[in-house]
Write a protein that holds these residues in place. Structure first.
Motif, PDB file in Angstrom:
ATOM      1  N   LEU A 129       0.990  -1.133   0.077  1.00 17.36           N
ATOM      2  CA  LEU A 129      -0.297  -0.206   0.218  1.00 17.36           C
ATOM      3  C   LEU A 129       0.301   1.669   0.004  1.00 17.36           C
ATOM      4  N   ASN A 130       0.754   2.195  -0.944  1.00 13.24           N
ATOM      5  CA  ASN A 130       1.568   3.503  -0.816  1.00 13.24           C
ATOM      6  C   ASN A 130       0.630   4.526   0.792  1.00 13.24           C
ATOM      7  N   ASP A 131       1.288   5.353   0.935  1.00  9.98           N
ATOM      8  CA  ASP A 131       1.602   6.203   2.382  1.00  9.98           C
ATOM      9  C   ASP A 131       0.044   6.786   2.361  1.00  9.98           C
ATOM     10  N   GLU A 132      -0.948   7.048   0.990  1.00 12.37           N
ATOM     11  CA  GLU A 132      -1.832   7.356   0.734  1.00 12.37           C
ATOM     12  C   GLU A 132      -3.330   6.817   1.802  1.00 12.37           C
ATOM     13  N   LEU A 133      -2.850   5.166   1.553  1.00 11.65           N
ATOM     14  CA  LEU A 133      -3.954   4.090   1.575  1.00 11.65           C
ATOM     15  C   LEU A 133      -3.221   4.023   3.184  1.00 11.65           C
ATOM     16  N   LEU A 134      -2.181   4.252   3.056  1.00  9.74           N
ATOM     17  CA  LEU A 134      -2.008   3.899   4.417  1.00  9.74           C
ATOM     18  C   LEU A 134      -2.602   4.696   5.291  1.00  9.74           C
ATOM     19  N   LYS A 135      -2.775   5.920   5.667  1.00 15.22           N
ATOM     20  CA  LYS A 135      -3.118   7.069   5.906  1.00 15.22           C
ATOM     21  C   LYS A 135      -5.111   6.719   6.232  1.00 15.22           C
ATOM     22  N   ASP A 136      -5.328   6.540   5.546  1.00 11.41           N
ATOM     23  CA  ASP A 136      -6.748   5.915   5.161  1.00 11.41           C
ATOM     24  C   ASP A 136      -7.276   4.599   6.023  1.00 11.41           C
ATOM     25  N   ILE A 137      -6.495   4.283   6.355  1.00 14.85           N
ATOM     26  CA  ILE A 137      -7.222   2.744   7.122  1.00 14.85           C
ATOM     27  C   ILE A 137      -6.203   2.804   8.921  1.00 14.85           C
ATOM     28  N   GLY A 138      -4.966   4.801   9.168  1.00 11.89           N
ATOM     29  CA  GLY A 138      -5.231   4.742   9.849  1.00 11.89           C
ATOM     30  C   GLY A 138      -3.688   4.368  10.236  1.00 11.89           C
ATOM     31  N   LEU A 139      -3.349   3.810   9.541  1.00 13.15           N
ATOM     32  CA  LEU A 139      -1.577   3.368   9.274  1.00 13.15           C
ATOM     33  C   LEU A 139      -0.571   4.099   9.193  1.00 13.15           C
ATOM     34  N   SER A 140       0.326   4.071   9.984  1.00 12.22           N
ATOM     35  CA  SER A 140       1.774   4.673   9.256  1.00 12.22           C
ATOM     36  C   SER A 140       2.353   4.372   8.790  1.00 12.22           C
ATOM     37  N   ARG A 141       3.504   4.196   7.817  1.00 17.09           N
ATOM     38  CA  ARG A 141       4.469   3.512   6.763  1.00 17.09           C
ATOM     39  C   ARG A 141       5.216   2.754   7.895  1.00 17.09           C
ATOM     40  N   ALA A 142       6.026   3.140   9.229  1.00 18.11           N
ATOM     41  CA  ALA A 142       5.749   2.457  10.170  1.00 18.11           C
ATOM     42  C   ALA A 142       5.884   1.508  10.761  1.00 18.11           C
ATOM     43  N   GLN A 143       4.322   1.939  11.448  1.00 13.81           N
ATOM     44  CA  GLN A 143       3.132   0.611  11.414  1.00 13.81           C
ATOM     45  C   GLN A 143       3.136  -0.878  10.496  1.00 13.81           C
TER      46      GLN A 143
END
Length: 86
Positions: free
Chosen positions: A34-48
């Motif tokens: 997943l890209n950073d935008e999609l991760l943000k949508d599901i409430g996760l950071s790249r580090a998580q």
């Protein structure tokens, strides 16, 4: 007869465990893709996402969940079980 039943139960448990491992591996690979935008949508950071995605398939995970969220789910499930018993 008892040995045959035990074998089938053990074999069924093994198949379920392997399916669980496969699902974990597949979902963790998808999470890493997943890209950073999609991760943000599901409430996760790249580090998580990296922390969860890098876990081995046999290790359970709880990315994005805090300790209190886990406790809330357990206690609400317990209340539900109590309601069913009543």
């Amino acid at each position: 007869m008892q040995i045959q039943v035990s074998f089938h139960m053990g074999f069924h448990a093994l198949i379920k465990r392997l399916a669980l491992y496969r699902a974990r591996r597949r979902s963790r690979r998808a999470l890493l893709a997943l890209n950073d935008e999609l991760l943000k949508d599901i409430g996760l950071s790249r580090a998580q996402a990296l922390a969860e995605g890098s876990k081995p398939f046999w290790q359970a995970g709880n990315a994005g969940r805090s300790h209190s969220d886990k406790n809330n789910r357990q206690s609400s499930g317990h209340k539900f079980t109590q309601k069913l018993k009543a």
